[in-house]
Design an enzyme around this catalytic site. Structure first.
Site, PDB file in Angstrom:
ATOM      1  CB  SER A 129      -0.888   0.001   1.257  1.00  0.00           C
ATOM      2  OG  SER A 129      -1.491   1.263   1.467  1.00  0.00           O
ATOM      3  CE1 TYR A 154      -3.402  -2.317   5.029  1.00  0.00           C
ATOM      4  CE2 TYR A 154      -2.931  -0.058   4.354  1.00  0.00           C
ATOM      5  CZ  TYR A 154      -3.302  -1.358   4.030  1.00  0.00           C
ATOM      6  OH  TYR A 154      -3.561  -1.682   2.728  1.00  0.00           O
ATOM      7  CE  LYS A 158      -1.065  -4.489   3.565  1.00  0.00           C
ATOM      8  NZ  LYS A 158      -1.356  -5.859   3.060  1.00  0.00           N
TER       9      LYS A 158
END
Length: 330
Positions: A129, A154, A158
């Site tokens: 992402s 998050y 990633k």
């Protein structure tokens, strides 16, 4: 050959499975195109309804991606490819740090370890992402080699996943590739816990005749990617020559940099002849704080060199969504 899609019953997982069923073949660890004879959609929960467009090559398995033995039981053939999409998303990761680590890190290690245990070098496509970028020094336009300073759990998971993809590939354990995704639009169904959920909602809700509560300002700018193009991009990255990727296996996917106001204008251009629900400002400081950490534009020279597909404009994304999910239901 076999294909395993983690997060397989989610929106992109389902769309990818349909496309692979239609395509019928991928490049296998042998280096040759081989027929796909088995597809496993692995996810934490079963879909509420049957998934259209699949056939008897596809089976759905539910379970915990943190269960190493279960993951290894699914990645059980040497002629296998894996699309690792399973993840706790941005807003969910901010709410539950431990769950994000369990799913996004332990889950990734289980998938990567299972692929390492196979003979040959399976191709592994990891869904990363743009949330890997962030911080006070982040430039307005981020490229493939921009320094990563993620500002969410998050994004941090990633970034770690990308490094692992590089290292497992360097070690010869598998042939990894990381798809660094912008916000994918337009997702049907209910909103999810992603901070970017509004970017689909601003189209989806009015088209369904419902009011969209907009948590960010009209001037909010973000990179977006249509879901059809995202699916084709995953396949194109899987099929790309590993030598062309070199030692950095992560690729910024092509995107369109647009404001929320421009998204709404596209909706009205394409669907202005339809009855549309209202779009009502409803500022959400938590969402605004997360979105403020994201890049507003990307550079994707590597993706272009690899031949990854590109959206022409937001209007085309809206037309595709209406064709696939609005008119189909009428």
């Amino acid at each position: 050959m076999k294909v395993v899609i983690t997060g397989g019953t989610g929106f992109i997982g389902r769309m990818l499975a349909r496309r692979l069923v239609a395509r019928g073949e991928l490049t296998a660890p042998s280096g040759n195109l081989e027929t796909i004879d088995e597809i496993v959609l692995f996810d934490a929960v079963a879909p509420a309804h049957s998934i259209d467009g699949l056939d008897d090559r596809v089976r759905i398995v539910t379970g915990d991606i943190a269960d190493c033995d279960l993951v290894r039981s699914l990645i059980d053939r040497d002629d296998v490819s894996v699309f690792h999409l399973a993840s706790v998303v941005s807003g969910g990761g901010e709410r539950d740090f431990d769950l994000a680590l369990k799913v996004n890190l332990t889950g990734a290690l289980n998938v990567f370890g299972a692929c390492r245990a196979r003979s040959g070098r399976p191709r592994v496509v990891f869904a990363s992402s743009l949330a890997v970028f962030g911080g006070a020094a982040m430039p307005r336009v981020v490229g493939d080699t921009t320094k990563q300073t993620p500002q969410t759990t998050y994004g941090a998971t990633k970034a770690i996943g990308e490094l692992l993809i590089n290292d497992y590939t360097r070690k010869g354990f598998f042939d990894g590739r990381a798809a660094r995704l912008p916000t994918i639009i337009i997702r049907p169904g209910r909103p999810n816990l992603a901070a970017s959920s509004f970017a689909s909602g601003v189209f989806r809700e009015p088209l369904a005749g419902r009011t969209c509560l907009l948590p960010v300002s009209l001037s909010t700018r973000m990179p977006v990617l249509g879901y059809r193009t995202a699916v084709e991009g995953f396949i194109a990255l899987h099929e790309a020559d590993g030598a062309a990727l070199g030692d950095d296996r992560a690729v910024n996917f092509p995107s369109l940099s647009v404001t929320v106001e421009e998204m709404i204008a596209a909706l009205r251009r394409v669907a202005g002849n339809r009855p549309l629900g209202d779009i009502t400002p409803a500022p959400d400081p938590a969402i605004e704080a997360i979105v403020a950490t994201w890049p507003v534009e990307t550079e994707w020279t590597r993706a272009a060199a690899l031949g990854l597909p590109v959206d022409a404009d937001v209007d085309g994304i809206v037309r595709a969504y209406i064709e696939d999910f609005v008119d189909e239901q009428d």
